[in-house]
Design a protein around this motif. Structure first.
Motif, short mmCIF file in Angstrom:
data_model
loop_
_atom_site.label_atom_id
_atom_site.label_comp_id
_atom_site.label_asym_id
_atom_site.label_seq_id
_atom_site.Cartn_x
_atom_site.Cartn_y
_atom_site.Cartn_z
N ASN A 166 0.80 -1.23 0.00
CA ASN A 166 0.00 0.00 0.00
C ASN A 166 0.84 1.28 0.00
O ASN A 166 0.34 2.34 0.38
CB ASN A 166 -0.96 0.02 1.20
CG ASN A 166 -1.89 -1.18 1.23
OD1 ASN A 166 -2.50 -1.51 0.21
ND2 ASN A 166 -1.97 -1.84 2.37
N LEU A 167 2.08 1.17 -0.44
CA LEU A 167 2.94 2.34 -0.55
C LEU A 167 3.23 2.60 -2.02
O LEU A 167 3.55 1.68 -2.78
CB LEU A 167 4.25 2.13 0.20
CG LEU A 167 4.17 1.94 1.71
CD1 LEU A 167 5.55 1.63 2.27
CD2 LEU A 167 3.60 3.19 2.39
N ALA A 168 3.12 3.85 -2.43
CA ALA A 168 3.42 4.21 -3.81
C ALA A 168 4.92 4.21 -4.02
O ALA A 168 5.66 4.84 -3.26
CB ALA A 168 2.84 5.58 -4.13
N CYS A 169 5.37 3.49 -5.02
CA CYS A 169 6.80 3.44 -5.33
C CYS A 169 7.09 4.52 -6.38
O CYS A 169 6.96 4.29 -7.58
CB CYS A 169 7.19 2.06 -5.85
SG CYS A 169 8.96 1.87 -6.13
N VAL A 170 7.45 5.70 -5.89
CA VAL A 170 7.74 6.84 -6.76
C VAL A 170 9.24 6.96 -6.90
O VAL A 170 9.96 7.22 -5.93
CB VAL A 170 7.15 8.14 -6.16
CG1 VAL A 170 7.46 9.32 -7.08
CG2 VAL A 170 5.65 7.99 -5.94
N LEU A 171 9.74 6.77 -8.10
CA LEU A 171 11.18 6.77 -8.35
C LEU A 171 11.66 8.20 -8.56
O LEU A 171 12.03 8.62 -9.65
CB LEU A 171 11.51 5.89 -9.55
CG LEU A 171 11.07 4.43 -9.44
CD1 LEU A 171 11.30 3.70 -10.75
CD2 LEU A 171 11.83 3.73 -8.31
N ARG A 172 11.68 8.94 -7.47
CA ARG A 172 12.01 10.36 -7.54
C ARG A 172 13.33 10.63 -6.82
O ARG A 172 13.54 10.16 -5.70
CB ARG A 172 10.90 11.18 -6.89
CG ARG A 172 11.08 12.68 -7.03
CD ARG A 172 10.75 13.16 -8.42
NE ARG A 172 11.02 14.58 -8.60
CZ ARG A 172 10.27 15.39 -9.35
NH1 ARG A 172 9.19 14.91 -9.94
NH2 ARG A 172 10.59 16.66 -9.48
N ALA A 173 14.19 11.37 -7.47
CA ALA A 173 15.45 11.79 -6.85
C ALA A 173 15.41 13.30 -6.67
O ALA A 173 15.19 14.03 -7.64
CB ALA A 173 16.64 11.40 -7.72
N THR A 174 15.59 13.77 -5.45
CA THR A 174 15.51 15.20 -5.17
C THR A 174 16.85 15.82 -4.80
O THR A 174 16.93 17.02 -4.59
CB THR A 174 14.51 15.46 -4.02
OG1 THR A 174 14.90 14.71 -2.87
CG2 THR A 174 13.10 15.08 -4.44
#
Length: 246
Positions: A166-174
Motif C-alpha cells: 500500500n505504498l506508492a513506489c515513486v522513483l524520484r530523486a531530489t
C-alpha cells in the motif's frame, strides 16, 4: 558514486542461523553485522531515543567506513508532526557529533495520516543543520506533487523511495542522494516476504541509472521477518558486484 546496501536494524532473534550463530549474545550482534555490511539503519531510535553513551558505544564497535543512519523519534514525526522541532534538532546534533564519521542519514518518516503541508515541511527542513543529511519518507499520497519535491530539493533533502504494501513506489530523486527503503514485496502486509531475483534485478537497473546520474544510493531492507532482509541485501550486493566485507 557511493552505493550502500544494508538492513533496517540488526538485533533480531530470528536472524539466528541467518546472520548470527546460535548463542551469539545480543551485545555482539552489531560486531558481527559490521563484518558483513558497511551500513545499517537504526530503527529503535523511533521508539526510544538512545543516550549519547549508547551512540558512542556503537560508534566504537564498528570499523572505519561503516555508517549508521538514524530514524527520527516518533515524538517529532508522529506526535508533533514536525511542529516545534527545536528540542529534537538539539538531540540530532549531539547524535551526529558523537557518531562522527560513522553518522549516515537522518531518516524522517512521517505518520501515514500526515497529509501534505508544504509550509511545515519547509520550516522543519530549514532547522536541520547542513552537516546532517536528511531523507524524508512521505507515506500519505497527498505529498506526491512537484511542489513538494521542490521543497526537498531546496533543502538538499532526499525523498525516500518506498517499496511495500500500500505504498506508492515513486522513483524520484531530489538531491545527489537516493534513499530507498524495502519494506517487503507482499501486497497485503509489511516487513514480510522475500524479493525474487527478478525483483532485485529490476532494482539493480534503477540503482545503476541513479549511479550513472552521479547520485549516491543508500538502500535498506526492512523485511526482517525470517531473515529475508539479510538474504535480499546480500543477493543484491552480489548482483551489483559489490565486494563482501568478510
Amino acid at each position: 558514486m557511493t552505493i550502500r546496501i544494508g538492513t533496517s536494524g540488526w538485533s533480531y532473534n530470528h536472524w539466528t542461523d541467518v546472520l548470527y550463530r546460535s548463542g551469539t549474545p545480543a551485545s555482539r550482534r552489531l560486531l558481527r553485522y559490521a563484518e558483513v555490511f558497511d551500513t545499517v539503519e537504526l530503527n529503535a531510535s523511533f521508539y526510544r531515543w538512545p543516550k549519547d553513551a549508547t551512540f558512542a558505544g556503537w560508534r566504537d564497535k564498528v570499523p572505519d567506513g561503516f555508517t549508521m543512519s538514524v530514524k527520527a523519534h516518533r515524538g517529532l514525526t508522529h506526535y508533533r508532526r514536525l511542529a516545534s522541532p527545536e528540542p529534537w534538532i538539539e538531540r540530532f546534533q549531539r547524535c551526529w557529533q558523537v557518531l562522527g564519521n560513522r553518522a549516515g542519514v537522518l531518516l524522517v518518516q512521517l505518520h501515514p495520516e500526515h497529509a501534505r503541508d508544504d509550509e511545515r515541511l519547509d520550516s522543519f527542513l530549514a532547522t536541520v543543520p547542513a552537516p546532517i543529511r536528511v531523507a524524508v519518507e512521505l507515506r500519505h499520497p497527498s505529498w506526491d506533487d512537484p511542489a513538494v519535491y521542490e521543497v526537498l530539493e531546496k533543502h538538499r533533502a532526499a525523498y525516500v523511495v518506498m517499496s511495500g504494501a500500500n505504498l506508492a513506489c515513486v522513483l524520484r530523486a531530489t538531491t545527489d542522494l537516493v534513499y530507498v527503503r524495502m519494506h517487503g514485496p507482499e501486497p497485503a502486509s509489511m516487513y514480510t516476504g522475500s524479493y525474487t531475483l527478478d525483483d532485485l534485478r529490476w532494482w539493480v537497473e534503477r540503482i545503476t541509472e541513479w549511479d550513472h546520474q552521479g547520485r549516491d544510493v543508500w538502500m535498506y531492507f526492512n523485511n526482517d521477518l525470517g531473515g529475508h532482509a539479510v538474504r535480499n541485501a546480500l543477493t543484491l550486493r552480489e548482483i551489483l558486484g559489490m565486494p563482501g566485507r568478510e
